[in-house]
Scaffold this motif. Structure first.
Motif, PDB file in Angstrom:
ATOM      1  N   SER A 185      11.942 -19.095  29.872  1.00  0.00           N
ATOM      2  CA  SER A 185      12.886 -20.214  29.833  1.00  0.00           C
ATOM      3  C   SER A 185      12.667 -21.091  31.062  1.00  0.00           C
ATOM      4  O   SER A 185      12.379 -20.600  32.150  1.00  0.00           O
ATOM      5  N   GLU A 198      17.334 -27.999  27.615  1.00  0.00           N
ATOM      6  CA  GLU A 198      18.304 -27.476  26.660  1.00  0.00           C
ATOM      7  C   GLU A 198      17.627 -26.588  25.625  1.00  0.00           C
ATOM      8  O   GLU A 198      16.428 -26.701  25.375  1.00  0.00           O
ATOM      9  N   GLY A 199      18.430 -25.733  25.004  1.00  0.00           N
ATOM     10  CA  GLY A 199      17.922 -24.863  23.959  1.00  0.00           C
ATOM     11  C   GLY A 199      17.736 -23.446  24.447  1.00  0.00           C
ATOM     12  O   GLY A 199      17.706 -23.162  25.651  1.00  0.00           O
ATOM     13  N   VAL A 200      17.597 -22.535  23.483  1.00  0.00           N
ATOM     14  CA  VAL A 200      17.417 -21.120  23.789  1.00  0.00           C
ATOM     15  C   VAL A 200      15.935 -20.816  23.934  1.00  0.00           C
ATOM     16  O   VAL A 200      15.070 -21.588  23.519  1.00  0.00           O
ATOM     17  N   SER A 201      15.636 -19.665  24.523  1.00  0.00           N
ATOM     18  CA  SER A 201      14.242 -19.241  24.675  1.00  0.00           C
ATOM     19  C   SER A 201      13.601 -19.080  23.299  1.00  0.00           C
ATOM     20  O   SER A 201      14.183 -18.487  22.393  1.00  0.00           O
ATOM     21  N   GLN A 229       7.300 -17.192  24.287  1.00  0.00           N
ATOM     22  CA  GLN A 229       8.551 -17.429  23.568  1.00  0.00           C
ATOM     23  C   GLN A 229       9.770 -16.825  24.259  1.00  0.00           C
ATOM     24  O   GLN A 229      10.896 -17.151  23.900  1.00  0.00           O
ATOM     25  N   THR A 230       9.563 -15.943  25.217  1.00  0.00           N
ATOM     26  CA  THR A 230      10.690 -15.330  25.919  1.00  0.00           C
ATOM     27  C   THR A 230      10.926 -15.946  27.290  1.00  0.00           C
ATOM     28  O   THR A 230      11.879 -15.566  27.974  1.00  0.00           O
ATOM     29  N   GLY A 249      12.906 -21.594  21.367  1.00  0.00           N
ATOM     30  CA  GLY A 249      13.160 -22.809  20.604  1.00  0.00           C
ATOM     31  C   GLY A 249      12.097 -23.861  20.848  1.00  0.00           C
ATOM     32  O   GLY A 249      11.206 -23.705  21.690  1.00  0.00           O
ATOM     33  N   GLN A 284      12.335 -25.437  24.576  1.00  0.00           N
ATOM     34  CA  GLN A 284      11.957 -24.489  25.617  1.00  0.00           C
ATOM     35  C   GLN A 284      10.474 -24.111  25.519  1.00  0.00           C
ATOM     36  O   GLN A 284       9.769 -24.077  26.537  1.00  0.00           O
ATOM     37  N   SER A 338      11.810 -13.715  33.416  1.00  0.00           N
ATOM     38  CA  SER A 338      11.858 -14.613  32.269  1.00  0.00           C
ATOM     39  C   SER A 338      12.155 -16.052  32.683  1.00  0.00           C
ATOM     40  O   SER A 338      12.140 -16.943  31.827  1.00  0.00           O
ATOM     41  N   ASN A 339      12.404 -16.265  33.981  1.00  0.00           N
ATOM     42  CA  ASN A 339      12.668 -17.605  34.487  1.00  0.00           C
ATOM     43  C   ASN A 339      11.366 -18.214  34.992  1.00  0.00           C
ATOM     44  O   ASN A 339      10.703 -17.652  35.866  1.00  0.00           O
ATOM     45  N   SER A 368      12.461 -28.264  14.069  1.00  0.00           N
ATOM     46  CA  SER A 368      12.449 -26.987  14.780  1.00  0.00           C
ATOM     47  C   SER A 368      11.218 -26.156  14.470  1.00  0.00           C
ATOM     48  O   SER A 368      10.965 -25.155  15.147  1.00  0.00           O
TER      49      SER A 368
END
Length: 452
Positions: free
Chosen positions: A176, A181-184, A173-174, A186, A189, A150-151, A12
């Motif tokens: 997506s 898979e995963g959060v913004s 980093q914000t 990460g 992403q 953010s998309n 990570s």
């Protein structure tokens, strides 16, 4: 028969992949960061693909398509090389509050003032917040478009509609990407978003500027693969207690990485400082004791800096050594050489040594300035006016040569300094400046009448 699949563990911190779980990442050395990710087939079939365009001789490739375009901000163009290359991806990293968003908003405004279309995508703030900052910095221009998204897919839709010539994403980093898979922020992403934006830049010839967060260690947050995907990595740094901001190149595929840009943060935005030496000098008619001026090299840029010393009698068994803006390990060494080789006793005095204006100097070329400023404070005698001192002090008291001496002295002469004390060796002739060459610390002190 279905192919057998195997699990993949991904770090990570740096994005390193391993077929089995490891307690410590072999790439970055972090513990407990390998996480189980998506599986992939154990075998793969190699297929040939038809290229979109045939390979051509290098002599038929046009170089004009990669010509740099100026941003309108000279200090930024200096660090980038000559400007922004079409199709390049630039990652700007820095601590929170240092002014990354403000700087890039002014870049977008300068781009729009030249009749070009710029798209500023903000995923951290609302459109109203960015508009208020734009009013404060004078960046309200019709050809500067703003989107609070953010998309990543929606951002691509904006690019198709507007067809801008510059895209700014705040921050990577914000954002997506759908289907990942995963959060913004990460590993998955961040890698997917950066890779998609890089592909967009290369296919459309669209320069893309990305804002990146940093960790507490000062490194770019997220996997290290981000730095490998982009073309340029810049670090925007500054002290919270001063208005000075420095822009440094960490990676640059189109130019050098030793250039430095200087900026000053003010109430109406961030302004470039083409001549930063004035920020680090105290402009006085008379030169007080305990002060010496030297020329520091920040990358390839010479900057004049002022070193101040204050020596106070103490009754403590261990005198205090307080250092600000200088190498805290070299200053006590210089004081010891001053006592052992030149007879200036500092064992019964607290020493306070600092630079002016928040300047940070960590090169050995500042040793002679520290020594002469300290001797001047002890004697109560100021150095001769309009004098710069440059040199590294050795443990035997010798003054060692420093690199880029001619460039340093040329900068000092440009600002009106008429005398220089430098190490013996390289002979430099500067019009309007008297250069004195010395071999040891005792000769330097005698030259400015501070001998024991």
């Amino acid at each position: 028969m279905a192919k057998k699949e195997r699990s993949i563990h991904t770090c990570s911190e740096c994005g390193y992949s391993s077929p089995k779980w490891l307690g410590r990442c072999p790439e970055c050395g972090s513990w407990g960061t390998l996480e189980l990710g998506q599986t992939q087939p154990a075998t793969s079939t190699v297929t040939s693909l038809t290229p979109r365009s045939p390979a051509v001789p290098i002599t038929q490739v046009s170089a004009t398509t990669s010509a740099a375009v100026t941003t309108g901000i000279g200090e930024l163009d200096r660090v980038l090389g000559q400007g922004i290359i079409p199709g390049s991806v630039v990652l700007l990293a820095g601590e929170p509050g240092v002014g990354k968003s403000t700087l890039l908003l002014e870049v977008a405004a300068g781009w729009a003032r030249q009749g070009r279309t710029a798209l500023y995508v903000t995923a951290e703030e609302s459109a109203g917040q960015v508009r208020l900052r734009a009013e404060r910095t004078g960046a309200v221009i019709d050809t500067l478009y703003l989107a609070a998204e953010s998309n990543l897919d929606v951002v691509f839709g904006h690019v198709e509609q507007l067809n801008p010539s510059l895209l700014i994403v705040d921050s990577v980093q914000t954002m997506s990407a759908s289907g990942v898979e995963g959060v913004s922020g990460g590993v998955a992403q961040s890698r997917a978003v950066t890779a998609a934006l890089t592909t967009l830049a290369k296919t459309r010839g669209l320069p893309v500027l990305l804002v990146g967060h940093v960790t507490k260690d000062g490194n770019v947050a997220g996997p290290r693969v981000l730095e490998h995907l982009v073309d340029v990595v810049l670090n925007f740094e500054g002290d919270r207690h001063t208005s000075l901001r420095m822009l440094r190149g960490i990676k640059n595929r189109f130019g050098a990485t030793d250039e430095v840009g200087c900026f000053e943060q003010q109430s109406d935005g961030i302004h470039e400082v083409p001549d930063p030496s004035g920020l680090f000098l105290s402009h006085r008619e008379d030169t007080p004791d305990g002060t010496a001026v030297m020329v520091s090299m920040d990358g390839v840029r010479p900057i004049l800096a002022e070193v101040q010393a204050l020596m106070v009698k103490t009754t403590a068994k261990n005198p205090r050594r307080a250092v600000t803006g200088l190498d805290s390990t070299r200053v006590p060494m210089v004081l010891a050489v001053l006592m052992a080789r030149a007879g200036h006793d500092t064992s019964d005095r607290d020493a306070y040594v600092a630079t002016v204006g928040g300047m940070k100097i960590f090169e050995p070329a500042s040793d002679l300035a520290v020594a002469l400023a300290t001797a001047s404070a002890i004697k109560g005698i100021p150095l001769p006016p309009q004098t710069v001192v440059i040199g590294e002090v050795g443990l035997a008291g010798e003054i060692r040569r420093v690199p880029n001496l001619r460039r340093r002295l040329q900068e000092a002469a440009r600002l009106g300094y008429t005398r220089a004390i430098v190490p013996d060796g390289e002979r430099v002739e500067i019009p309007g400046m008297k250069v004195t060459y010395i071999k040891d610390i005792a000769s330097a002190l005698a030259e400015v009448k501070l001998g024991s």
